[in-house]
Design an enzyme around this catalytic site. Structure first.
Site, mmCIF file in Angstrom:
data_model
loop_
_atom_site.group_PDB
_atom_site.id
_atom_site.type_symbol
_atom_site.label_atom_id
_atom_site.label_comp_id
_atom_site.label_asym_id
_atom_site.label_seq_id
_atom_site.Cartn_x
_atom_site.Cartn_y
_atom_site.Cartn_z
ATOM 1 N N TYR A 30 0.832 -1.215 0.000
ATOM 2 C CA TYR A 30 0.000 0.000 0.000
ATOM 3 C C TYR A 30 0.870 1.270 0.000
ATOM 4 O O TYR A 30 0.646 2.191 -0.789
ATOM 5 C CB TYR A 30 -0.938 -0.043 1.212
ATOM 6 N N VAL B 94 -2.838 13.174 -0.952
ATOM 7 C CA VAL B 94 -2.249 14.147 -0.021
ATOM 8 C C VAL B 94 -0.937 14.745 -0.526
ATOM 9 O O VAL B 94 -0.392 15.643 0.103
ATOM 10 C CB VAL B 94 -2.022 13.596 1.420
HETATM 11 O O1 DON Z 1 -2.188 6.294 3.746
HETATM 12 C C1 DON Z 1 -2.025 7.503 3.663
HETATM 13 O O2 DON Z 1 -2.319 8.247 4.573
HETATM 14 C C2 DON Z 1 -1.454 8.060 2.364
HETATM 15 N N1 DON Z 1 -0.554 7.137 1.777
HETATM 16 C C3 DON Z 1 -2.513 8.373 1.371
HETATM 17 C C4 DON Z 1 -3.559 9.319 1.879
HETATM 18 C C5 DON Z 1 -4.113 10.235 0.852
HETATM 19 O O3 DON Z 1 -3.513 10.513 -0.162
HETATM 20 C C6 DON Z 1 -5.389 10.883 1.215
HETATM 21 N N2 DON Z 1 -5.819 11.767 0.186
HETATM 22 N N3 DON Z 1 -6.098 12.888 0.099
#
Ligand code: DON
Length: 304
Positions: A188, A258
């Site tokens: 992930y 993000v």
């Molecule tokens: O798991 C996480 O928190 C990040 N790898 C991805 C979160 C994310 O991009 C949320 N989107 N806006």
């Protein structure tokens, strides 16, 4: 189109309030929030862009669209046994609904849902093999073999992984995660750490513009039916608890990350990628959303 994008880039560059870069992933906290890029890929393969549209950034949750597409190809509707299709109305990393809903995440785009999707596509394989498959798939749909994972970002996420680890264990307590949690999360995080430019990302979205076919390469990626459904999920769930606001302001299926990127699909018209690292309160790109709003006003591309 080029004039429209130049106008948007100029307006965005002049904005004083640029949002706040994600700081819970240390490697992302160091990114300069003044950067902005936009790219529009047309079904013919023509690309228009402005700002730093060739600068690589971390696609983060945008990768969830690609892993879901892969999962649907590998196991079809069986994916919906462990992941829902409803907007959550909660933040991307929230755990609250999971308890009430027996460990079944609301949709494949919140973190819990995306972790469940990774678990479903592992099918007993090692993380390296699955990651290679995800990366290969992204390179294939974008028709660009240079796309790679930023290992530093992945390790940075791994070092601050408490929330996602909790989500995974919580789902596992309901018997919903099959593989070792550290392996699922390893995949992930690496999937989220794929680096792409706006131009590459816009190209990767082309199959969702033309009913499952990337017309510029002639490659059918999914059926027309499936492309429509992926677009619906992006529209309803792609911005978490900001999905309603995004639909209201932009009116296109979209997926944020993000890292400050957004992939938006204007069905039959274009695949659009924007990047501005500063986020709003809900974790979606603040100026990226404004840029898309401007683009849709100028082109009339809203689906409504
Ligand atoms: O798991 C996480 O928190 C990040 N790898 C991805 C979160 C994310 O991009 C949320 N989107 N806006």
């Amino acid at each position: 189109m080029q004039n429209i994008l130049n106008d948007i880039a100029e307006t965005i560059q002049a904005q004083k309030q640029r949002g706040v870069v994600a700081d819970y992933i240390p490697e992302l906290a160091a990114i300069d929030p003044k950067q902005f890029g936009i790219a529009v890929a047309l079904p013919t393969g023509e690309i228009y862009s402005a700002g730093c549209a060739q600068q690589l950034f971390s696609i983060q949750s945008i990768s969830k669209v690609f892993s879901l597409t892969l999962a649907l190809g590998k196991i079809g509707d069986a994916i919906w046994q462990n992941v829902g299709r409803e907007p959550s109305g909660d933040p991307f990393n929230s755990i609250v609904q999971l308890e009430k809903e027996h460990g079944k995440p609301r949709n494949p785009f919140i973190n819990a849902g995306a972790i469940a999707v990774v678990d479903a596509i592992m099918m007993g394989h090692e993380p390296k093999e699955i990651l290679a498959e995800i990366l290969q798939f992204v390179r294939y749909i974008a028709n660009d073999s240079s796309i790679a994972i930023d290992e530093k970002v992945a390790l940075s996420e791994l070092a601050t992984a408490h929330r996602n680890t909790s989500l995974a264990h919580f789902m596992a307590s309901f018997g919903r995660i099959e593989h070792a949690i550290e392996k699922v999360l390893g995949v992930y995080y690496h999937q989220c750490s794929i680096s792409m430019s706006c131009e590459q990302l816009a190209k990767a979205g082309l199959f969702l513009v033309s009913e499952g076919v990337n017309q510029s390469t002639g490659r059918r990626v999914v059926s027309a039916h499936r492309a429509r459904r992926i677009n619906s999920l992006m529209m309803m769930c792609g911005h978490y608890d900001g999905s309603g606001e995004f639909a209201y302001r932009v009116g296109l299926p979209g997926k944020s990350g993000v890292g400050g990127g957004i992939l938006a699909i204007a069905p039959n018209n274009a695949s659009i990628a924007v990047w501005s690292p500063g986020l709003d309160k809900l974790g979606n790109s603040m100026l990226g959303t404004i840029a898309l709003e401007m683009l849709v006003q100028r082109t009339g591309w809203s689906v409504f």
